[in-house]
Design a protein around this motif. Structure first.
Motif, short mmCIF file in Angstrom:
data_model
loop_
_atom_site.label_atom_id
_atom_site.label_comp_id
_atom_site.label_asym_id
_atom_site.label_seq_id
_atom_site.Cartn_x
_atom_site.Cartn_y
_atom_site.Cartn_z
N LEU A 39 0.87 -1.27 -0.06
CA LEU A 39 0.00 0.12 -0.07
C LEU A 39 0.70 1.16 -0.18
N LEU A 40 0.55 1.97 -0.86
CA LEU A 40 1.32 3.38 -1.13
C LEU A 40 0.23 4.63 -0.86
N VAL A 41 0.79 5.55 -0.06
CA VAL A 41 -0.12 6.64 0.29
C VAL A 41 0.50 7.91 -0.13
N ALA A 42 -0.16 8.75 -0.87
CA ALA A 42 0.28 9.96 -1.30
C ALA A 42 -0.40 11.30 -0.64
N ILE A 43 0.32 12.04 -0.12
CA ILE A 43 -0.40 13.52 0.92
C ILE A 43 0.05 14.35 0.01
N THR A 44 -1.04 15.36 -0.34
CA THR A 44 -0.53 16.52 -1.27
C THR A 44 -1.19 17.64 -0.37
N ALA A 45 -0.11 18.70 -0.36
CA ALA A 45 -0.30 19.86 0.31
C ALA A 45 -0.91 21.06 -0.66
N SER A 46 -1.40 22.02 -0.25
CA SER A 46 -2.16 22.88 -0.93
C SER A 46 -1.34 23.67 -1.75
N ASP A 47 0.28 23.45 -1.76
CA ASP A 47 0.93 24.17 -2.74
C ASP A 47 1.28 23.21 -4.12
N GLY A 48 0.74 21.99 -3.57
CA GLY A 48 1.10 20.81 -4.53
C GLY A 48 2.10 20.07 -4.39
#
Length: 408
Positions: free
Chosen positions: A52-61
């Protein structure tokens, strides 16, 4: 700056060689067989590298990546990430990794879910949050953890995927010729059989030391027989997972009877569990797996181990490039870290999710990945293209459909 999106990807990647090789009966572990128990061990294994991979993206990309050690049924922690953890993370401040860890851990804590699939999901998210913070600040995760004690991580080879002791000895001799000095054998097939394998591998090269992973196969009496015989051989580093994984008192009794260190940790997810084992003096080598504990909890575990004068040798089995990088950053940031577990087949498969492969060999050591965050560049197109489960409810507009027909 806040968290704008959280995405979970389940990967099931076929590879040229199955993890730990053929089954003991000589048959191949093929995809059509599904999950199978690798007798004499009790656990299910897969023919593919599942994670399982998880990607967390911030508001700046900016995006940070995490990975859970989920070799069987990674869909389960993926659902936990998507249904339980994501809603709490959206809108949270980027950089508050420890506050986020405590908030997320408490969501199901009183219901008994500090372990198992919930902990695996938390680990993936926690690693992604550290990676995201490092990328935004332009510093490696090891620096965020307090600084690296070493730039190159010493490692041992884990597993000799061959069917006979003669073939295992040949593989061991080849590793020794490449500078490897410690090999862990995956055994638990009976005391006599295990000792025969140990002797064959030790005879392959006088420079070699071995460790034995018994895969939780023995009772106290047989484990004591095995351990006593192993410590007579001098070039044995430790005995891993000799008894049932819940038997703390049995391991305590065994360790009191042996000078040989007993190594435990891959099944444990949090500091509370490790504290119980450490307080009982039931182990002399702690083996947390960062893809089951997360980086935040791994540091707490390492501090507990240090207070008990127990070295930490991180476990690593089938985690791909993200888990491997996270494990290396953890290993670099620990003061008493004798070696990292290097799985040759996993190392090959791990780089498939990366734009540039991992570098290093167990003979010369594994260099800490360079660059901000975890220091690895995730091939997001590859991940999306090969994801067998895609969180469609959370998919951004630029992400393609997760039609299962695209994942063959």
């Amino acid at each position: 700056m806040h968290i704008a999106e959280v995405r979970a990807y389940v990967l099931k990647l076929a590879h040229d060689q199955v993890y730990l090789g053929r089954l003991d009966d000589g048959s191949e572990l093929t995809e059509d067989r599904g999950y199978v128990v690798r007798a004499p061990w009790r656990s299910l294994y897969a023919s593919r590298f599942e994670t399982l991979l998880v990607a967390i993206t911030a508001s700046d990309g900016t995006t940070g990546w995490g990975e859970a050690l989920a070799p069987v049924g990674p869909e389960i922690p993926a659902e936990i990430v998507s249904r339980l953890l994501r809603p709490t993370l959206i809108g949270a401040r980027v950089g508050g990794v420890r506050p986020a860890w405590h908030r997320l851990r408490d969501l199901m804590r009183e219901r008994g879910h500090l372990t198992g699939h919930q902990a695996d999901a938390l680990a993936a998210v926690d690693i992604a949050l550290w990676d995201l913070l490092g990328r935004q600040r332009g510093v490696p995760v090891a620096e965020l953890l307090g600084g690296a004690f070493r730039g190159t991580v010493p490692a041992y080879v884990s597993g000799l995927p061959a069917d006979t002791d003669e073939a295992r000895a040949a593989l061991a001799a080849d590793w020794a010729a490449r500078g490897v000095t410690l090999i862990k054998l995956h055994l638990g097939r009976g005391v006599r059989e295990d000792l025969a394998t140990v002797d064959a591998v030790l005879a392959a090269d006088e420079r070699l030391r071995v460790a034995v992973d018994a895969h939780w196969a023995y009772g106290v009496s047989d484990a004591a027989r095995l351990g006593t015989a192993l410590q007579r051989r001098e070039r044995v580093a430790f005995l891993e997972a000799p008894l049932a994984p819940e038997d703390v008192e049995g391991h305590r009794e065994l360790q009191r009877r042996l000078d040989l260190p007993v190594a435990i940790g891959e099944t444990l997810r949090n500091a509370y569990e490790f504290r119980h084992w450490l307080d009982r003096r039931a182990l002399r080598v702690a083996q947390p797996d960062v893809a089951r504990t997360g980086l935040t909890e791994a540091l707490s575990i390492a501090e507990l181990a240090a207070a008990h004068h127990v070295p930490v040798a991180p476990h690593h089995s089938v985690g791909l490039g993200v888990a491997t990088a996270a494990g290396l950053h953890l290993a670099a940031a620990l003061p008493d870290m004798p070696y990292f577990e290097y799985q040759p087949t996993t190392w090959e498969a791990a780089s498939r999710v990366l734009r540039a492969p991992l570098v290093g060999t167990p003979g010369t050591g594994l260099p800490l990945p360079e660059g901000p965050g975890l220091g690895v560049d995730i091939d997001e197109d590859f991940v999306i293209r090969h994801a067998t489960v895609h969180p469609s409810a959370h998919r951004s507009a630029h992400h393609p459909s997760a039609d299962p027909s695209e994942n063959r």
